[in-house]
Design an enzyme around this catalytic site. Structure first.
Site, PDB file in Angstrom:
ATOM      1  N   ASP A 159      40.297  39.358  35.385  1.00 36.75           N
ATOM      2  CA  ASP A 159      39.449  38.430  35.611  1.00 36.75           C
ATOM      3  C   ASP A 159      37.837  38.892  35.511  1.00 36.75           C
ATOM      4  O   ASP A 159      37.545  40.046  36.166  1.00 36.75           O
ATOM      5  CB  ASP A 159      39.626  38.330  37.246  1.00 36.75           C
ATOM      6  CG  ASP A 159      38.884  37.367  37.986  1.00 36.75           C
ATOM      7  OD1 ASP A 159      38.408  36.212  37.264  1.00 36.75           O
ATOM      8  OD2 ASP A 159      38.330  37.346  39.374  1.00 36.75           O
TER       9      ASP A 159
ATOM     10  N   ASP B  90      34.151  37.454  30.282  1.00 40.45           N
ATOM     11  CA  ASP B  90      33.063  36.771  30.774  1.00 40.45           C
ATOM     12  C   ASP B  90      31.830  36.987  30.005  1.00 40.45           C
ATOM     13  O   ASP B  90      31.091  38.253  30.441  1.00 40.45           O
ATOM     14  CB  ASP B  90      32.827  36.963  32.223  1.00 40.45           C
ATOM     15  CG  ASP B  90      31.763  36.434  33.033  1.00 40.45           C
ATOM     16  OD1 ASP B  90      30.955  35.776  32.199  1.00 40.45           O
ATOM     17  OD2 ASP B  90      31.852  36.459  34.393  1.00 40.45           O
TER      18      ASP B  90
ATOM     19  N   GLU C  31      34.117  31.999  29.470  1.00 35.96           N
ATOM     20  CA  GLU C  31      33.191  31.271  30.417  1.00 35.96           C
ATOM     21  C   GLU C  31      31.933  30.656  30.101  1.00 35.96           C
ATOM     22  O   GLU C  31      30.982  31.559  29.140  1.00 35.96           O
ATOM     23  CB  GLU C  31      32.878  32.425  31.825  1.00 35.96           C
ATOM     24  CG  GLU C  31      31.881  31.901  32.803  1.00 35.96           C
ATOM     25  CD  GLU C  31      31.851  32.695  34.081  1.00 35.96           C
ATOM     26  OE1 GLU C  31      32.768  33.389  34.532  1.00 35.96           O
ATOM     27  OE2 GLU C  31      30.782  32.604  34.651  1.00 35.96           O
TER      28      GLU C  31
ATOM     29  N   GLY D  90      37.673  29.410  44.411  1.00 33.95           N
ATOM     30  CA  GLY D  90      38.290  28.540  45.025  1.00 33.95           C
ATOM     31  C   GLY D  90      38.429  28.576  46.583  1.00 33.95           C
ATOM     32  O   GLY D  90      38.641  27.561  47.505  1.00 33.95           O
TER      33      GLY D  90
ATOM     34  N   ASN E 169      41.083  29.557  40.853  1.00 31.59           N
ATOM     35  CA  ASN E 169      40.870  31.099  41.389  1.00 31.59           C
ATOM     36  C   ASN E 169      40.657  31.121  42.824  1.00 31.59           C
ATOM     37  O   ASN E 169      39.569  30.747  43.331  1.00 31.59           O
ATOM     38  CB  ASN E 169      39.740  31.883  40.803  1.00 31.59           C
ATOM     39  CG  ASN E 169      40.073  31.844  39.111  1.00 31.59           C
ATOM     40  OD1 ASN E 169      41.177  31.388  38.595  1.00 31.59           O
ATOM     41  ND2 ASN E 169      39.140  32.786  38.366  1.00 31.59           N
TER      42      ASN E 169
ATOM     43  N   ASN F 223      40.347  34.236  46.053  1.00 32.13           N
ATOM     44  CA  ASN F 223      40.384  35.979  46.242  1.00 32.13           C
ATOM     45  C   ASN F 223      39.920  36.275  47.616  1.00 32.13           C
ATOM     46  O   ASN F 223      40.730  36.520  48.302  1.00 32.13           O
ATOM     47  CB  ASN F 223      39.236  36.550  45.279  1.00 32.13           C
ATOM     48  CG  ASN F 223      39.184  38.123  45.427  1.00 32.13           C
ATOM     49  OD1 ASN F 223      40.109  38.673  45.859  1.00 32.13           O
ATOM     50  ND2 ASN F 223      38.129  38.824  44.935  1.00 32.13           N
ATOM     51  N   THR F 224      38.446  35.632  47.986  1.00 28.23           N
ATOM     52  CA  THR F 224      38.170  35.928  48.974  1.00 28.23           C
ATOM     53  C   THR F 224      39.175  35.488  50.358  1.00 28.23           C
ATOM     54  O   THR F 224      39.209  36.085  51.364  1.00 28.23           O
ATOM     55  CB  THR F 224      36.805  35.372  49.508  1.00 28.23           C
ATOM     56  OG1 THR F 224      35.893  35.826  48.413  1.00 28.23           O
ATOM     57  CG2 THR F 224      36.051  35.756  50.677  1.00 28.23           C
TER      58      THR F 224
HETATM   59  P1  13P Z   1      36.610  33.395  45.603  1.00 23.67           P
HETATM   60  O1  13P Z   1      36.451  34.924  45.913  1.00 23.67           O
HETATM   61  O2  13P Z   1      35.555  32.541  46.199  1.00 23.67           O
HETATM   62  O3  13P Z   1      38.073  32.824  46.237  1.00 23.67           O
HETATM   63  O4  13P Z   1      36.561  33.233  44.061  1.00 23.67           O
HETATM   64  C1  13P Z   1      37.679  33.891  43.254  1.00 23.67           C
HETATM   65  C2  13P Z   1      37.397  33.811  41.875  1.00 23.67           C
HETATM   66  O5  13P Z   1      36.689  32.890  41.244  1.00 23.67           O
HETATM   67  C3  13P Z   1      37.725  35.137  41.069  1.00 23.67           C
HETATM   68  O6  13P Z   1      37.432  34.964  39.761  1.00 23.67           O
END
Ligand code: 13P
Length: 287
Positions: free
Chosen positions: A84, A105, A135, A209, A229, A231-232
């Site tokens: 990523d 990226d 990107e 996301g 995507n 993550n958080t």
């Molecule tokens: P979030 O942490 O906002 O969900 O974004 C994740 C992301 O885009 C990883 O590339």
């Protein structure tokens, strides 16, 4: 089954749904995400940021862990292991370590340099059977110390990068990593529509996301987004469940301090978040 992300995203774009990329941080994250994908018969992409790769001692460790888990857990749904927001050097390291997909990226380079480096990496990645994401237009928020402004990508630049033979494209449309601020203006669907118009069949990627309302997610998928995507949001649900366990004093009852018990509520919370997202993205049953 470890595969590149090319086929699963082509299928998603044609079928009007999106495949989730869920970022991993450790064994618990990986195990929870793989188990949920298998239970829901959904394709899945495991995202690894450069910081998370370092935390797990390096990309070779990550690739070995993921491959072994796929085998030991009898995971039969398509799984892509994806770098990523990779740097130029990071991409080469992941290709060597056995990842099945990379993101270069180059959004912080001038467009000519982004084009040149992307072109080279497309050639190398494809020769090794990996898929590659590029990107254009930086994604806002902070990730591994890099702060983006959340600008909207130029559709002509998107076309220039898409024409290099990449497999999927991340384009800024006002999205940001992490939690969205109160005064966030929302996604720019005009930009997304213009990018889709220029790039045609190319699966588009929505970063950041976490916290995007369901109706915006659905509209983005309608306009060509095939990978989202997250993550958080998994980090937040893991933290909340762990806090609840500790605040209830459960770590002090019996063998509640055993990491297998202490981390279990967090791992279950990740599964719940991944399930919600897969249902929202429409990837359930699409393996
Ligand atoms: P979030 O942490 O906002 O969900 O974004 C994740 C992301 O885009 C990883 O590339």
């Amino acid at each position: 089954m470890l595969v590149s992300a090319t086929e699963m995203l082509k299928k998603a774009k044609a079928g009007h749904y999106a495949v989730g990329q869920f970022n991993i941080n450790n064994l618990e994250w990986t195990k929870s995400i793989l188990a949920t994908a298998q239970e829901l018969n959904s394709p899945v992409i495991l995202g690894v940021s450069e910081g998370a790769g370092k935390y797990m001692t390096g990309y070779k460790t990550v690739a070995a862990m993921v491959k072994a888990m796929i085998e030991e857990m009898n995971i039969t749904v398509p799984v892509a292991l994806h770098l990523d927001h990779g740097s130029y050097e990071g991409c080469y390291k992941c290709i060597k370590a056995g990842f099945s997909s990379i993101m270069f990226d180059g959004s912080h380079y001038p467009i000519e340099e982004n084009v040149e480096k992307t072109k080279e990496l497309v050639k190398v990645a494809h020769a090794m059977g990996l898929s590659i994401e590029a990107e254009v237009g930086s994604i806002g928020g902070e990730e591994d110390g890099v702060v983006g402004m959340g600008e909207c990508a130029d559709p002509n630049e998107c076309k220039a990068i898409a024409d290099l033979g990449i497999d999927f494209l991340a384009a800024g449309i006002g999205n940001i990593h992490g939690k969205y601020p109160e005064n966030w203006k929302g996604l720019s669907f005009d930009t997304l529509a213009a990018i889709q118009e220029k790039t045609g069949e190319m699966p588009l990627v929505l970063h950041g996301g976490t916290g995007i309302p369901a109706d915006m997610i659905k509209k983005a998928i309608d306009l060509g987004v095939a990978k989202i995507n997250v993550n958080t949001e998994c980090q937040l649900s893991f933290a909340a469940a762990t806090r609840e366990y500790i605040e209830a004093g459960k770590d002090q009852q019996g063998k509640g301090f055993d990491p297998r018990k202490l981390l279990a509520p967090g791992a279950a919370a990740i599964k719940e978040t991944v399930k919600e997202k897969m249902e929202l993205f429409g990837s359930v049953g699409k393996a």
